[in-house]
Design a protein around this motif. Structure first.
Motif, short mmCIF file in Angstrom:
data_model
loop_
_atom_site.label_atom_id
_atom_site.label_comp_id
_atom_site.label_asym_id
_atom_site.label_seq_id
_atom_site.Cartn_x
_atom_site.Cartn_y
_atom_site.Cartn_z
N LEU A 154 0.82 -1.21 0.00
CA LEU A 154 0.00 0.00 0.00
C LEU A 154 0.86 1.26 0.00
N LEU A 155 1.86 1.29 0.86
CA LEU A 155 2.71 2.47 0.96
C LEU A 155 3.58 2.65 -0.28
N SER A 156 4.10 1.55 -0.80
CA SER A 156 4.94 1.63 -2.01
C SER A 156 4.13 2.06 -3.21
N TYR A 157 2.92 1.48 -3.35
CA TYR A 157 2.08 1.88 -4.48
C TYR A 157 1.80 3.37 -4.40
N ASN A 158 1.49 3.85 -3.22
CA ASN A 158 1.20 5.27 -3.06
C ASN A 158 2.42 6.11 -3.41
N ASP A 159 3.59 5.72 -2.93
CA ASP A 159 4.80 6.49 -3.22
C ASP A 159 5.07 6.55 -4.73
N ASN A 160 4.84 5.45 -5.42
CA ASN A 160 5.14 5.37 -6.84
C ASN A 160 4.03 5.90 -7.75
N ASN A 161 2.81 6.02 -7.23
CA ASN A 161 1.67 6.35 -8.09
C ASN A 161 0.76 7.45 -7.55
N GLU A 162 1.22 8.22 -6.60
CA GLU A 162 0.33 9.22 -6.01
C GLU A 162 -0.15 10.23 -7.06
N VAL A 163 0.70 10.60 -8.00
CA VAL A 163 0.29 11.56 -9.03
C VAL A 163 -0.85 10.97 -9.86
N LEU A 164 -0.73 9.71 -10.25
CA LEU A 164 -1.79 9.05 -11.03
C LEU A 164 -3.07 8.92 -10.20
N SER A 165 -2.92 8.51 -8.95
CA SER A 165 -4.08 8.37 -8.07
C SER A 165 -4.76 9.71 -7.85
N ARG A 166 -3.95 10.73 -7.70
CA ARG A 166 -4.48 12.09 -7.50
C ARG A 166 -5.30 12.53 -8.71
N GLU A 167 -4.81 12.24 -9.90
CA GLU A 167 -5.55 12.59 -11.12
C GLU A 167 -6.85 11.80 -11.21
N LEU A 168 -6.82 10.56 -10.80
CA LEU A 168 -8.02 9.73 -10.80
C LEU A 168 -9.06 10.30 -9.84
N ILE A 169 -8.62 10.74 -8.68
CA ILE A 169 -9.54 11.36 -7.71
C ILE A 169 -10.11 12.65 -8.30
N LYS A 170 -9.25 13.47 -8.89
CA LYS A 170 -9.71 14.74 -9.47
C LYS A 170 -10.82 14.54 -10.49
N LYS A 171 -10.71 13.47 -11.28
CA LYS A 171 -11.72 13.20 -12.31
C LYS A 171 -13.09 12.91 -11.71
N HIS A 172 -13.13 12.55 -10.45
CA HIS A 172 -14.40 12.21 -9.79
C HIS A 172 -14.89 13.30 -8.84
N LEU A 173 -14.23 14.44 -8.89
CA LEU A 173 -14.67 15.59 -8.10
C LEU A 173 -15.46 16.54 -9.00
N LYS A 174 -16.34 17.28 -8.40
CA LYS A 174 -17.04 18.33 -9.14
C LYS A 174 -16.00 19.34 -9.62
N PRO A 175 -16.21 19.93 -10.79
CA PRO A 175 -15.23 20.88 -11.34
C PRO A 175 -14.90 22.05 -10.40
N THR A 176 -15.82 22.39 -9.54
CA THR A 176 -15.59 23.52 -8.63
C THR A 176 -14.81 23.12 -7.37
N TRP A 177 -14.57 21.83 -7.19
CA TRP A 177 -13.87 21.36 -6.00
C TRP A 177 -12.37 21.33 -6.24
N ASN A 178 -11.61 21.64 -5.20
CA ASN A 178 -10.16 21.62 -5.25
C ASN A 178 -9.68 20.44 -4.41
#
Length: 145
Positions: free
Chosen positions: A56-80
């Motif tokens: 879990l920790l290694s995946y996060n360290d290596n892929n946080e940017v990708l995971s972050r983008e995935l989360i952003k895609k599921h937020l309302k456009p007005t959310w930061n």
């Protein structure tokens, strides 16, 4: 803790470790694992799945940017994304990490979602828990299509 299940304990430790790393960026990961998983006055007695914790920790360290983008895609456009509660954000990051290798481990999607929703219940209000559950279900659908 969540339960006596060592995987559940590993997930909770991962949340605590990532949260601690948000506060202290320069702390060694192994040192954090030892400090969080062990009682200060005695030897480590907490049983957890070290393999899952490290994955879990290694995946996060290596892929946080990708995971972050995935989360952003599921937020309302007005959310930061940077304004999300840190525990909420970390909970979603770790769920994404685990969902990303679910096939190899033959873990049921509902088990993963339920564990991370249970963790969310420990730290967040009901509205935020529903948000976590909704985001995770949407991400799961995206990852499996």
């Amino acid at each position: 803790m969540i339960s006596d299940d060592i995987n559940a304990i590993s997930r909770m430790l991962a949340v605590q470790i990532l949260y601690s790393r948000q506060l202290s960026k320069n702390v060694d990961l192994n040192d954090l694992i030892e400090r969080i998983s062990c009682d200060q006055d005695s030897e480590c007695e907490l049983e957890y799945n070290n393999d899952l914790l490290i994955k879990l920790l290694s995946y996060n360290d290596n892929n946080e940017v990708l995971s972050r983008e995935l989360i952003k895609k599921h937020l309302k456009p007005t959310w930061n994304i940077d304004r999300l509660d840190k525990i909420l954000y970390i909970n979603i990051l770790l769920a994404i990490a685990e969902m990303s290798y679910v096939e190899k481990n033959k873990i049921n999607k509902n088990d993963i979602l339920n564990h991370y929703v249970t963790i969310a219940h420990m730290f967040l209000d009901e509205k935020e828990v529903r948000f976590v559950k909704s985001i995770l279900q949407n991400i799961w659908n995206k990852l499996t299509n």
